[in-house]
Design a protein around this motif. Structure first.
Motif, PDB file in Angstrom:
ATOM      1  N   SER A   1      -7.471   6.105  11.516  1.00 11.29           N
ATOM      2  CA  SER A   1      -8.425   7.161  11.185  1.00 11.29           C
ATOM      3  C   SER A   1      -8.345   8.248  12.234  1.00 11.29           C
ATOM      4  CB  SER A   1      -9.860   6.616  11.118  1.00 11.29           C
ATOM      5  OG  SER A   1     -10.248   6.102  12.379  1.00 11.29           O
TER       6      SER A   1
ATOM      7  N   LYS B   1      -3.304   3.351   6.298  1.00 12.10           N
ATOM      8  CA  LYS B   1      -4.555   2.774   5.801  1.00 12.10           C
ATOM      9  C   LYS B   1      -5.426   2.269   6.940  1.00 12.10           C
ATOM     10  CE  LYS B   1      -6.231  -1.012   2.864  1.00 12.10           C
ATOM     11  NZ  LYS B   1      -5.832  -2.138   2.000  1.00 12.10           N
ATOM     12  N   TYR B   2      -4.790   1.853   8.041  1.00 13.21           N
ATOM     13  CA  TYR B   2      -5.528   1.268   9.163  1.00 13.21           C
ATOM     14  C   TYR B   2      -5.712   2.258  10.308  1.00 13.21           C
ATOM     15  CZ  TYR B   2      -4.327  -2.957   6.652  1.00 13.21           C
ATOM     16  OH  TYR B   2      -4.192  -3.909   5.677  1.00 13.21           O
TER      17      TYR B   2
ATOM     18  N   LEU C   1      -4.793   7.670   5.598  1.00 11.77           N
ATOM     19  CA  LEU C   1      -4.110   7.583   4.305  1.00 11.77           C
ATOM     20  C   LEU C   1      -4.827   8.433   3.257  1.00 11.77           C
ATOM     21  CD1 LEU C   1      -1.917   6.406   2.533  1.00 11.77           C
ATOM     22  CD2 LEU C   1      -3.359   4.412   2.136  1.00 11.77           C
ATOM     23  N   GLN C   2      -6.161   8.375   3.256  1.00  9.98           N
ATOM     24  CA  GLN C   2      -6.918   9.207   2.319  1.00  9.98           C
ATOM     25  C   GLN C   2      -6.672  10.688   2.609  1.00  9.98           C
ATOM     26  OE1 GLN C   2     -11.098   8.488   2.469  1.00  9.98           O
ATOM     27  NE2 GLN C   2     -11.610  10.029   0.941  1.00  9.98           N
TER      28      GLN C   2
ATOM     29  N   GLY D   1       2.006   3.094   4.490  1.00 10.67           N
ATOM     30  CA  GLY D   1       1.060   1.992   4.328  1.00 10.67           C
ATOM     31  C   GLY D   1       0.233   1.745   5.580  1.00 10.67           C
TER      32      GLY D   1
ATOM     33  N   ASN E   1     -10.207   8.545   7.178  1.00 12.40           N
ATOM     34  CA  ASN E   1      -9.085   7.641   6.985  1.00 12.40           C
ATOM     35  C   ASN E   1      -7.803   8.448   6.819  1.00 12.40           C
ATOM     36  OD1 ASN E   1      -7.265   6.017   4.829  1.00 12.40           O
ATOM     37  ND2 ASN E   1      -8.305   4.621   6.209  1.00 12.40           N
TER      38      ASN E   1
ATOM     39  N   THR F   1       0.832  -1.209   0.000  1.00 14.13           N
ATOM     40  CA  THR F   1       0.000   0.000   0.000  1.00 14.13           C
ATOM     41  C   THR F   1       0.864   1.256   0.000  1.00 14.13           C
ATOM     42  OG1 THR F   1      -1.766  -1.161   1.184  1.00 14.13           O
ATOM     43  CG2 THR F   1      -1.801   1.243   1.255  1.00 14.13           C
TER      44      THR F   1
ATOM     45  N   THR G   1       0.934   3.914  -3.035  1.00 14.05           N
ATOM     46  CA  THR G   1       0.605   5.323  -2.775  1.00 14.05           C
ATOM     47  C   THR G   1       1.694   6.245  -3.295  1.00 14.05           C
ATOM     48  OG1 THR G   1      -0.651   4.689  -0.808  1.00 14.05           O
ATOM     49  CG2 THR G   1       0.057   6.983  -0.972  1.00 14.05           C
TER      50      THR G   1
END
Length: 509
Positions: free
Chosen positions: A319, A316-317, A326-327, A313, A324, A291, A295
């Protein structure tokens, strides 16, 4: 005698033969020489033709080159004429502006003279009024001023002493209680939702019979799973659901995937649990690295340290306020690149700093530093450039900004986090929050206008200069901030700016 005759005949024959041979050879040679001369003439003519042809070609090429140079010279002349025309136009424009400025200067001088004359008239009127008041009151202006000042001083001292005593007594009695109340309200407002969404995962099952198999005989299966994954598994009366609780989101994901494989396979016992957990842990680590690589490739960022790729990476897990991480990092990186391009800065460096600005939120071990400072130290450890490290550490004003990347990352982080819908805040609630902010400020006396800007991150309050003085503006800002803090729920922080301005308007007739 015959021999002599024979020899003489032979000699005569040889001489005659040589003469005949010489005659014949001389004719052949002449013929060859004539043919050679003819061929030489032909070759000479060909060479002359070739030379003439080359000469003509060179001549045409030179003519073309001369023509092109003439065209270029003509184009340069045209450009120079256009530039000369443009300069003449600019000179005319400057002359016109200069004349306008001169006219404005003369008008201002006339206005200043008129104002000075009016000021003298007002001073004369003021002196006349003062003389009349002194005659009426029997006191001079200085005496009246001194008496008024003395009375105001005494009154202010008395009021100030009483207020100070009241405030000190009240502060001593309620300081501890008020401090505890503020801390408890802050914890209630911020901690509950964040703790739930960041520490709990629900694993859905088809039927409640599977719960018994997961628990195992005397709870050995669930103990083995908790020991292998480091999470707490809550099996209660909730139908068709098992709660996985842990503050490490990677551990929760490993436990969820392991449970999914165990339930799908049907073989649930301690040895199998350890085998599946080890396999899933390896898969999750590989997925984290993949990931991070994907990215970085998607964003066009190269040369990241492998450990930074792994940290990206892991986002991603994770928030933050339901968004999130990563977003959020990808969105901030793209916003930074766009803003840097608009400002004429390096968009690749801005995108890199935007992607890495929250790496301090996904540490392998809990640090005592704020996430921005910790992220800057991580970036410095893995050989990122100083301006990128500074942008990471300063995006919450916890470090002094030393590069132009830092304010860009700070602004883009606020844009990504505060936009409607980014952090589980629907548009209606977002609009209502902005209206509530403005209404709270408008409820105070002396406030004329309020504006909620930057998606509710800043509230600008405009007050009347004739109703509130400079000291009261500071108190008003603190009171509005405290009321918002006590009565509203909002992500991040809200900056309250109180603006008091004095305007003088006059008309030139």
């Amino acid at each position: 005698m015959e021999i002599i005759i024979s020899v003489a005949s032979l000699i005569v024959g040889c001489i005659a033969g040589f003469a005949v041979f010489r005659y014949v050879a001389t004719g052949k040679y002449r013929k060859i020489i004539e043919e050679a001369k003819k061929e030489a003439e032909v070759i000479k003519e060909k060479k002359l033709l070739e030379v003439k042809e080359k000469f003509l070609n060179k001549k045409s090429e030179l003519e073309k080159e001369v023509q092109q140079r003439n065209q270029q010279i003509q184009q340069h002349e045209n450009r120079l004429k256009q530039r000369e025309l443009s300069l003449n136009q600019r000179q005319d424009e400057l002359n016109r502006k200069k004349a306008d400025l001169e006219t404005d200067r003369k008008r201002l001088e006339n206005q200043q003279q008129a104002l000075a004359h009016r000021e003298e008239e007002l001073k004369g009127l003021e002196a006349q009024e003062r003389e009349k008041l002194e005659a009426i009151s029997g006191l001079s202006a200085e005496e009246a001023r001194e008496r008024l000042i003395e009375s105001l001083k005494d009154e202010a001292k008395t009021d100030a002493a009483s207020y100070i005593n009241e405030i000190m007594d009240d502060a001593k009695m309620t300081a501890n209680k008020e401090a505890k109340r503020i801390v408890i309200q802050t914890i209630q407002r911020v901690a509950t939702e964040t703790a739930i969404e960041n520490s709990v995962t629900v694993f859905h099952i088809d039927n409640d019979e599977i719960k018994g198999r997961i628990i195992g005989r005397e709870g050995r299966n669930i103990r083995a799973l908790e020991a292998a994954t480091g999470v707490e598994i809550v099996v209660d009366d909730t139908p068709e659901a098992i709660v996985i609780s842990a503050f490490d989101p990677v551990r929760r994901e490993i436990c969820r995937l392991a449970l999914h494989q165990l339930v799908s396979d049907g073989r649930i016992h301690p040895a199998r649990i350890e085998e599946v957990v080890a396999k899933v842990t390896k898969q999750v680590e590989e997925e984290i690295i993949e990931t991070g690589k994907r990215t970085a490739i998607d964003l066009g960022i190269h040369g990241l340290h492998p450990e930074l790729v792994r940290i990206v990476g892991k986002m991603k897990y994770r928030s933050s306020y339901g968004q999130n991480l990563l977003q959020h990092a990808r969105e901030t990186a793209n916003l930074c690149a766009v803003m840097a391009s608009e400002l004429g800065l390096n968009p690749k460096k801005a995108k890199r700093a935007g992607l890495l600005h929250d790496i301090g939120k996904v540490p392998d071990e809990e640090p005592e530093l704020p996430h921005a400072i910790y992220g800057a130290k991580l970036a410095e450890k893995y050989k990122e450039k100083p301006d990128i490290c500074n942008a990471i550490g300063a995006h919450h004003d916890e470090m002094e900004m030393t590069s132009l990347l830092a304010p860009i990352v700070q602004v883009c982080d606020a844009i990504s986090g505060a936009r409607p819908g980014a952090r589980r805040e629907i548009v209606e609630a977002y609009i209502k929050r902005l209206n509530d902010l403005e209404n709270i400020a408008m409820s105070y006396p002396g406030v004329t206008k309020t504006y909620a800007i930057q998606a509710g991150r800043e509230l600008r309050v405009i007050v009347g200069a004739d109703k509130i003085d400079d000291k009261q503006t500071e108190n008003l800002s603190n009171e509005i901030a405290k009321k918002i803090q006590d009565e509203m729920t909002y992500p991040g922080q809200v900056k309250i700016t109180v603006i008091r301005e004095t305007r003088a308007v006059s008309y030139a007739k």
